[in-house]
Design a protein around this motif. Sequence first.
Motif, PDB file in Angstrom:
ATOM      1  N   ASP A 210      -7.674  13.909  -4.415  1.00 28.73           N
ATOM      2  CA  ASP A 210      -6.855  12.967  -5.184  1.00 28.73           C
ATOM      3  C   ASP A 210      -5.386  13.060  -4.795  1.00 28.73           C
ATOM      4  N   TRP A 211      -5.129  13.232  -3.502  1.00 29.74           N
ATOM      5  CA  TRP A 211      -3.776  13.470  -3.005  1.00 29.74           C
ATOM      6  C   TRP A 211      -2.798  12.370  -3.402  1.00 29.74           C
ATOM      7  N   ASP A 212      -3.227  11.115  -3.341  1.00 33.47           N
ATOM      8  CA  ASP A 212      -2.306  10.024  -3.637  1.00 33.47           C
ATOM      9  C   ASP A 212      -1.962   9.977  -5.123  1.00 33.47           C
ATOM     10  N   ARG A 213      -2.958  10.208  -5.969  1.00 36.85           N
ATOM     11  CA  ARG A 213      -2.698  10.247  -7.405  1.00 36.85           C
ATOM     12  C   ARG A 213      -1.803  11.431  -7.762  1.00 36.85           C
ATOM     13  N   VAL A 214      -2.053  12.555  -7.120  1.00 38.66           N
ATOM     14  CA  VAL A 214      -1.235  13.754  -7.357  1.00 38.66           C
ATOM     15  C   VAL A 214       0.192  13.522  -6.895  1.00 38.66           C
ATOM     16  N   ARG A 215       0.346  12.953  -5.714  1.00 40.19           N
ATOM     17  CA  ARG A 215       1.689  12.652  -5.183  1.00 40.19           C
ATOM     18  C   ARG A 215       2.484  11.784  -6.139  1.00 40.19           C
ATOM     19  N   ASP A 216       1.867  10.711  -6.614  1.00 43.19           N
ATOM     20  CA  ASP A 216       2.575   9.777  -7.485  1.00 43.19           C
ATOM     21  C   ASP A 216       2.895  10.407  -8.841  1.00 43.19           C
ATOM     22  N   ALA A 217       1.952  11.186  -9.377  1.00 41.57           N
ATOM     23  CA  ALA A 217       2.199  11.844 -10.661  1.00 41.57           C
ATOM     24  C   ALA A 217       3.309  12.884 -10.537  1.00 41.57           C
ATOM     25  N   ALA A 218       3.289  13.656  -9.454  1.00 41.32           N
ATOM     26  CA  ALA A 218       4.320  14.676  -9.255  1.00 41.32           C
ATOM     27  C   ALA A 218       5.700  14.031  -9.124  1.00 41.32           C
ATOM     28  N   ALA A 219       5.768  12.932  -8.391  1.00 40.15           N
ATOM     29  CA  ALA A 219       7.045  12.231  -8.258  1.00 40.15           C
ATOM     30  C   ALA A 219       7.535  11.732  -9.611  1.00 40.15           C
TER      31      ALA A 219
END
Length: 302
Positions: A210-219
Amino acid sequence: MIRLAHFSDVHLTARPMGWAGRDLLTKRVTGWFNLTSLGRGKRFQHAPTVADVLRRDLATRGYDHLVFSGDATMLGFESEMKLAAKVLGVGDLSLPSAIAVPGNHDVYVASAEKGRIFEAAFAPWQHGKRVGGADYPFATKIGNVWLIAVNSARSNANPIDASGRVGRPQLDRLRELTATLDAGPRVVVSHYPILEPSRKPEPWFHRLRDWDRVRDAAAACGVGLWLHGHRHGWYVLPAGADLPFPTVCVGSSTQSNRWGYHEYSIDGWHLKGRRRVYDPAAAAFTDADTFELKLAGEPRQS
């Protein structure tokens, strides 16, 4: 300014490991074959010696905090975990305080993950602010910097599957946790990368699913830097259109000819990094490459 040391993927093992009959039905069998017959054991044959030198180096360089991004073990046996914690100096008062997260080899099989053997062995390195009763995420503040532990590792039954996942529940807790944090750079410590050196996701069997979801949530949570391991060669990715914050892979700290760790000096939102590599002839770590990064999330001047 604070000084951090970041190390990862030490992959220590123990003799005896502690095999049980149920292990013969798990991926530990193929992992053992890889370890003994396909070269993995040879690549880490010096790991105990290097890890011992690493611990002594970490105790003498005046770091404010240590960062361990997982893969303490080879096959996730409790015997390996306890040995790794001892070799790395978990609970040793001569070392600085530390933060640690598991890697996929630490939750190699479901029994290791459910039994929380990493959390038990590395408990002194898992202190922080949490929401609810969940182990992850948690946050600790060092100087003006928030270090946030996010668990991206999971057990996988498929022998070729080394992928990870953070999952929606943990991301929801990350949003709740970061909403309570006061000002300062926010640095995530996790095992998996967001992107590989090519700035693309890793292959499906090795990636953070879920790298893209994680990236967006972290940002959205104001994360300014992502520190990780998992890949055994080190690399640095500055922020860009595909990555709202920089990421740093420290690589393996004990694999032969790749061994090393990083030290970071963070002043405000500016990071200066230095790689220290193991010199077998000197049986010591020495200074090597340097790099600099601007952390994301710096407040605008009014």
